[in-house]
Design a protein around this motif. Structure first.
Motif, PDB file in Angstrom:
ATOM      1  N   ASP A   1     -19.988  15.365 -27.357  1.00  0.00           N
ATOM      2  CA  ASP A   1     -19.622  15.808 -25.220  1.00  0.00           C
ATOM      3  C   ASP A   1     -18.661  15.598 -24.986  1.00  0.00           C
ATOM      4  OD1 ASP A   1     -22.947  15.748 -25.407  1.00  0.00           O
ATOM      5  OD2 ASP A   1     -23.025  13.231 -24.068  1.00  0.00           O
ATOM      6  N   ALA A   2     -17.653  14.570 -26.035  1.00  0.00           N
ATOM      7  CA  ALA A   2     -16.385  14.779 -25.242  1.00  0.00           C
ATOM      8  C   ALA A   2     -15.211  15.710 -25.078  1.00  0.00           C
ATOM      9  CB  ALA A   2     -15.501  13.119 -25.498  1.00  0.00           C
ATOM     10  N   ILE A   3     -15.600  16.012 -27.330  1.00  0.00           N
ATOM     11  CA  ILE A   3     -14.907  16.970 -27.105  1.00  0.00           C
ATOM     12  C   ILE A   3     -15.431  18.661 -26.549  1.00  0.00           C
ATOM     13  CG2 ILE A   3     -15.129  19.139 -29.043  1.00  0.00           C
ATOM     14  CD1 ILE A   3     -15.631  16.529 -31.123  1.00  0.00           C
ATOM     15  N   LEU A   4     -17.128  18.711 -26.296  1.00  0.00           N
ATOM     16  CA  LEU A   4     -17.506  19.543 -25.349  1.00  0.00           C
ATOM     17  C   LEU A   4     -16.923  19.905 -24.101  1.00  0.00           C
ATOM     18  CD1 LEU A   4     -21.387  20.500 -26.144  1.00  0.00           C
ATOM     19  CD2 LEU A   4     -19.132  21.773 -26.881  1.00  0.00           C
ATOM     20  N   LYS A   5     -16.724  18.892 -24.038  1.00  0.00           N
ATOM     21  CA  LYS A   5     -15.649  18.814 -22.078  1.00  0.00           C
ATOM     22  C   LYS A   5     -14.292  18.859 -22.066  1.00  0.00           C
ATOM     23  CE  LYS A   5     -19.524  15.315 -20.305  1.00  0.00           C
ATOM     24  NZ  LYS A   5     -19.780  14.330 -19.740  1.00  0.00           N
ATOM     25  N   LEU A   6     -14.427  18.717 -23.172  1.00  0.00           N
ATOM     26  CA  LEU A   6     -12.389  18.489 -22.923  1.00  0.00           C
ATOM     27  C   LEU A   6     -12.216  20.675 -23.355  1.00  0.00           C
ATOM     28  CD1 LEU A   6      -9.034  18.395 -23.497  1.00  0.00           C
ATOM     29  CD2 LEU A   6      -9.814  17.825 -25.820  1.00  0.00           C
ATOM     30  N   ALA A   7     -13.016  21.503 -24.008  1.00  0.00           N
ATOM     31  CA  ALA A   7     -13.092  22.277 -24.490  1.00  0.00           C
ATOM     32  C   ALA A   7     -13.577  23.336 -23.427  1.00  0.00           C
ATOM     33  CB  ALA A   7     -13.677  22.831 -25.774  1.00  0.00           C
ATOM     34  N   LEU A   8     -14.682  22.601 -22.722  1.00  0.00           N
ATOM     35  CA  LEU A   8     -14.930  23.130 -21.339  1.00  0.00           C
ATOM     36  C   LEU A   8     -13.734  23.106 -20.230  1.00  0.00           C
ATOM     37  CD1 LEU A   8     -16.906  25.103 -20.082  1.00  0.00           C
ATOM     38  CD2 LEU A   8     -17.889  22.967 -18.480  1.00  0.00           C
ATOM     39  N   GLY A   9     -12.610  22.018 -20.250  1.00  0.00           N
ATOM     40  CA  GLY A   9     -11.599  22.273 -19.597  1.00  0.00           C
ATOM     41  C   GLY A   9     -10.557  23.517 -19.710  1.00  0.00           C
ATOM     42  N   VAL A  10     -10.289  22.820 -21.126  1.00  0.00           N
ATOM     43  CA  VAL A  10      -9.371  23.948 -21.766  1.00  0.00           C
ATOM     44  C   VAL A  10      -9.469  25.360 -21.190  1.00  0.00           C
ATOM     45  CG1 VAL A  10      -7.607  24.638 -23.480  1.00  0.00           C
ATOM     46  CG2 VAL A  10      -8.295  22.221 -23.046  1.00  0.00           C
ATOM     47  N   MET A  11     -10.022  25.624 -21.216  1.00  0.00           N
ATOM     48  CA  MET A  11     -11.334  27.257 -21.222  1.00  0.00           C
ATOM     49  C   MET A  11     -10.877  27.575 -19.417  1.00  0.00           C
ATOM     50  SD  MET A  11     -11.151  28.911 -24.556  1.00  0.00           S
ATOM     51  CE  MET A  11     -11.314  29.710 -23.533  1.00  0.00           C
ATOM     52  N   LEU A  12     -11.343  26.834 -18.925  1.00  0.00           N
ATOM     53  CA  LEU A  12     -11.396  26.985 -17.788  1.00  0.00           C
ATOM     54  C   LEU A  12      -9.967  27.676 -16.858  1.00  0.00           C
ATOM     55  CD1 LEU A  12     -14.674  25.342 -16.159  1.00  0.00           C
ATOM     56  CD2 LEU A  12     -14.138  26.872 -16.330  1.00  0.00           C
ATOM     57  N   LEU A  13      -8.762  25.965 -17.241  1.00  0.00           N
ATOM     58  CA  LEU A  13      -7.919  26.144 -17.025  1.00  0.00           C
ATOM     59  C   LEU A  13      -6.910  27.740 -17.995  1.00  0.00           C
ATOM     60  CD1 LEU A  13      -6.175  22.607 -16.892  1.00  0.00           C
ATOM     61  CD2 LEU A  13      -6.905  24.097 -15.477  1.00  0.00           C
ATOM     62  N   ALA A  14      -6.683  27.848 -19.137  1.00  0.00           N
ATOM     63  CA  ALA A  14      -6.534  28.887 -19.996  1.00  0.00           C
ATOM     64  C   ALA A  14      -7.083  30.539 -18.907  1.00  0.00           C
ATOM     65  CB  ALA A  14      -6.970  29.233 -21.040  1.00  0.00           C
ATOM     66  N   THR A  15      -8.773  30.177 -18.358  1.00  0.00           N
ATOM     67  CA  THR A  15      -8.768  31.419 -17.894  1.00  0.00           C
ATOM     68  C   THR A  15      -8.273  32.001 -16.588  1.00  0.00           C
ATOM     69  OG1 THR A  15     -10.727  30.686 -18.704  1.00  0.00           O
ATOM     70  CG2 THR A  15     -11.356  32.315 -17.021  1.00  0.00           C
ATOM     71  N   ALA A  16      -7.730  30.285 -15.980  1.00  0.00           N
ATOM     72  CA  ALA A  16      -7.860  31.292 -14.718  1.00  0.00           C
ATOM     73  C   ALA A  16      -6.234  31.375 -14.383  1.00  0.00           C
ATOM     74  CB  ALA A  16      -7.557  29.458 -13.760  1.00  0.00           C
ATOM     75  N   VAL A  17      -5.468  31.163 -15.721  1.00  0.00           N
ATOM     76  CA  VAL A  17      -3.986  31.516 -15.997  1.00  0.00           C
ATOM     77  C   VAL A  17      -4.317  32.120 -16.415  1.00  0.00           C
ATOM     78  CG1 VAL A  17      -1.864  31.144 -17.124  1.00  0.00           C
ATOM     79  CG2 VAL A  17      -2.827  28.862 -15.828  1.00  0.00           C
ATOM     80  N   SER A  18      -4.845  33.293 -17.432  1.00  0.00           N
ATOM     81  CA  SER A  18      -5.112  34.680 -18.166  1.00  0.00           C
ATOM     82  C   SER A  18      -5.479  35.722 -16.625  1.00  0.00           C
ATOM     83  CB  SER A  18      -5.247  34.746 -19.223  1.00  0.00           C
ATOM     84  OG  SER A  18      -6.811  34.486 -18.626  1.00  0.00           O
ATOM     85  N   LEU A  19      -6.263  35.119 -15.752  1.00  0.00           N
ATOM     86  CA  LEU A  19      -6.643  36.344 -14.790  1.00  0.00           C
ATOM     87  C   LEU A  19      -5.367  35.945 -13.632  1.00  0.00           C
ATOM     88  CD1 LEU A  19     -10.279  35.075 -14.430  1.00  0.00           C
ATOM     89  CD2 LEU A  19      -8.748  36.997 -15.395  1.00  0.00           C
ATOM     90  N   VAL A  20      -4.575  34.918 -12.962  1.00  0.00           N
ATOM     91  CA  VAL A  20      -4.061  34.419 -12.241  1.00  0.00           C
ATOM     92  C   VAL A  20      -2.385  35.495 -12.582  1.00  0.00           C
ATOM     93  CG1 VAL A  20      -2.795  33.524 -10.784  1.00  0.00           C
ATOM     94  CG2 VAL A  20      -4.701  32.731 -11.476  1.00  0.00           C
TER      95      VAL A  20
END
Length: 115
Positions: free
Chosen positions: A31-50
């Motif tokens: 669960d911790a790995i999945l939550k961390l991965a989700l957080g990193v991907m959400l941040l990376a997505t925001a940065v890549s789009l902006v």
């Protein structure tokens, strides 16, 4: 390019899924790995789009300055991008497409989008 992406993404996806299935009994860790991965991907997505356009311009200018051909081969980097996308999709598909597309646009700034 597709072959290099697959060369990285398929083994990375299989390995990630095998690792997660072996760690299934330790659900707190998973669960911790999945939550961390989700957080990193959400941040990376925001940065890549902006910042996609400014990053593309900067990388394209650098490629033009080096007189890099439009079809320059970069198999190792492309395979590593594929592996990263494979891991990201296996953990959480959120944002993997946007981040992967941005990474490829940065790696191949002079290649036409139709290719």
């Amino acid at each position: 390019m597709v072959g290099w992406l697959a060369l990285g993404s398929v083994p990375a996806s299989v390995g990630t899924l095998l690792l997660l299935s072996q760690r299934q009994h330790a659900s707190g860790i998973s669960d911790a790995i999945l939550k961390l991965a989700l957080g990193v991907m959400l941040l990376a997505t925001a940065v890549s789009l902006v910042y996609r356009k400014p990053l593309q311009s900067w990388f394209a200018n650098r490629a033009l300055a080096r007189k890099e051909p439009a079809g320059a081969r970069k198999p190792i980097a492309t395979t590593l991008i594929g592996a990263s996308i494979g891991i990201a999709v296996s953990l959480s598909s959120v944002g993997a497409g946007a981040v992967g597309a941005t990474a490829l646009l940065l790696l191949y700034p002079l290649m036409p989008m139709s290719k």
